[in-house]
Design a protein around this motif. Sequence first.
Motif, PDB file in Angstrom:
ATOM      1  N   ASN A  37      -1.072 -39.524  25.919  1.00 16.21           N
ATOM      2  CA  ASN A  37       0.119 -40.023  26.715  1.00 16.21           C
ATOM      3  C   ASN A  37       0.332 -38.681  27.916  1.00 16.21           C
ATOM      4  O   ASN A  37       0.803 -37.315  27.528  1.00 16.21           O
ATOM      5  N   ARG A  52       5.131 -26.277  30.720  1.00 16.31           N
ATOM      6  CA  ARG A  52       4.736 -25.638  29.436  1.00 16.31           C
ATOM      7  C   ARG A  52       4.336 -24.228  29.978  1.00 16.31           C
ATOM      8  O   ARG A  52       3.408 -23.805  30.596  1.00 16.31           O
ATOM      9  N   GLN A  94       2.172 -38.080  29.876  1.00 20.78           N
ATOM     10  CA  GLN A  94       3.419 -37.586  30.306  1.00 20.78           C
ATOM     11  C   GLN A  94       3.988 -36.478  29.214  1.00 20.78           C
ATOM     12  O   GLN A  94       4.993 -35.966  29.398  1.00 20.78           O
ATOM     13  N   TYR A  95       3.301 -36.268  28.345  1.00 21.64           N
ATOM     14  CA  TYR A  95       3.661 -35.397  27.061  1.00 21.64           C
ATOM     15  C   TYR A  95       4.070 -34.028  27.740  1.00 21.64           C
ATOM     16  O   TYR A  95       3.097 -33.601  28.409  1.00 21.64           O
ATOM     17  N   GLY A  96       5.154 -33.979  27.570  1.00 25.53           N
ATOM     18  CA  GLY A  96       5.611 -32.419  27.942  1.00 25.53           C
ATOM     19  C   GLY A  96       5.530 -32.075  29.203  1.00 25.53           C
ATOM     20  O   GLY A  96       6.125 -30.780  29.821  1.00 25.53           O
ATOM     21  N   SER A 148       1.271 -39.544  16.082  1.00 27.21           N
ATOM     22  CA  SER A 148       0.021 -39.384  17.197  1.00 27.21           C
ATOM     23  C   SER A 148      -1.163 -39.670  16.296  1.00 27.21           C
ATOM     24  O   SER A 148      -2.135 -39.918  17.066  1.00 27.21           O
ATOM     25  N   VAL A 177      -2.009 -29.803  22.410  1.00 24.51           N
ATOM     26  CA  VAL A 177      -1.199 -30.235  23.638  1.00 24.51           C
ATOM     27  C   VAL A 177      -2.224 -30.999  24.605  1.00 24.51           C
ATOM     28  O   VAL A 177      -1.836 -32.003  25.091  1.00 24.51           O
ATOM     29  N   ASP A 193       8.080 -28.550  24.338  1.00 23.65           N
ATOM     30  CA  ASP A 193       7.782 -29.620  23.726  1.00 23.65           C
ATOM     31  C   ASP A 193       7.721 -29.747  22.183  1.00 23.65           C
ATOM     32  O   ASP A 193       7.740 -28.601  21.715  1.00 23.65           O
ATOM     33  N   PHE A 238      -2.600 -34.541  22.721  1.00 20.95           N
ATOM     34  CA  PHE A 238      -1.695 -35.365  22.868  1.00 20.95           C
ATOM     35  C   PHE A 238      -1.515 -35.772  24.493  1.00 20.95           C
ATOM     36  O   PHE A 238      -0.964 -36.897  24.774  1.00 20.95           O
ATOM     37  N   ARG A 239      -1.853 -35.163  25.359  1.00 19.86           N
ATOM     38  CA  ARG A 239      -1.956 -35.588  26.761  1.00 19.86           C
ATOM     39  C   ARG A 239      -3.009 -36.652  27.164  1.00 19.86           C
ATOM     40  O   ARG A 239      -2.714 -37.527  27.944  1.00 19.86           O
ATOM     41  N   THR A 280       5.419 -36.019  13.395  1.00 20.23           N
ATOM     42  CA  THR A 280       4.243 -35.778  14.680  1.00 20.23           C
ATOM     43  C   THR A 280       2.902 -36.586  14.393  1.00 20.23           C
ATOM     44  O   THR A 280       2.357 -37.251  14.990  1.00 20.23           O
TER      45      THR A 280
END
Length: 263
Positions: free
Chosen positions: A249, A258, A251-253, A187, A242, A152, A245-246, A183
């Motif tokens: 979103n 991972r 769908q991140y990564g 974000s 991470v 990612d 981020f999820r 980034t």
Amino acid sequence: MAMAGKPVVHPERKVTGFRPLKALHHFGRLVKDKEDTEQVFHIIEALKGRKSLRQMKAFVATDEARHLMQRDEDLVTSLDDHARWAHCAPNSLARHYVDFMEREGLTAAGLVAESHKFKPREERFDDLYEWYVERLRDTHDLFHVLTGYGRDPLGELCLLGFSYEQNHNPGVLFIALLGARKTKQESGLREPVDAAIREGRRLGREAKKLAHQDLLAMLPDDIDEVRARLDLGTPRAYRRCVELFRELNPQYGLLEERLALAA
């Protein structure tokens, strides 16, 4: 020794450079397509410095490097021969590496091909510097597996921070810091991203030099034992980021499995 007689650095090779505008140009192209790996080689070439050269010279003078050069095993062919490692235990470094590469649709030869777009064969020099740089390139995906950083965007940036502290190429740090800036802007997670990058650099400083190890010999070994042997810490700040981020979103990564979350 198979490489006896080769100069450490070919007399016609330019081993330093500082062209930040050229680096920025290629970084812009990399931002547009993060899979355009050729741009990474352009950036590294534009910002290469003497510290990594000094490290290379020190390494090729060691018994460990002489052993690797004497054996002269094709690292790329060995890594891409997945059948060779099929007998290894499920938690071996080899099986984790093969699973990672097959899941991500990658080959070691693919990264070589990207580097050759940047510099065709007639522009490369037959010296130990070339052998060392190729070793750094060919072990990149093993770094992913060993460190626990995924593919990612944040995982790549953290691994670049880790790699800079291992190999001291200013171009690698340039990509990591500018990528982190972008980034954070996208974000709004300034401190978590900074913490993940700082952690990556710290883990890189604390670990043994991965590219200086006989990694092929370690492939059949238990991955947890290898990580302990190489003083590799756990990327906790990266994993927390991470998760954040999820939350923003879901769908991140997820299109890239991972490794860090599965470890």
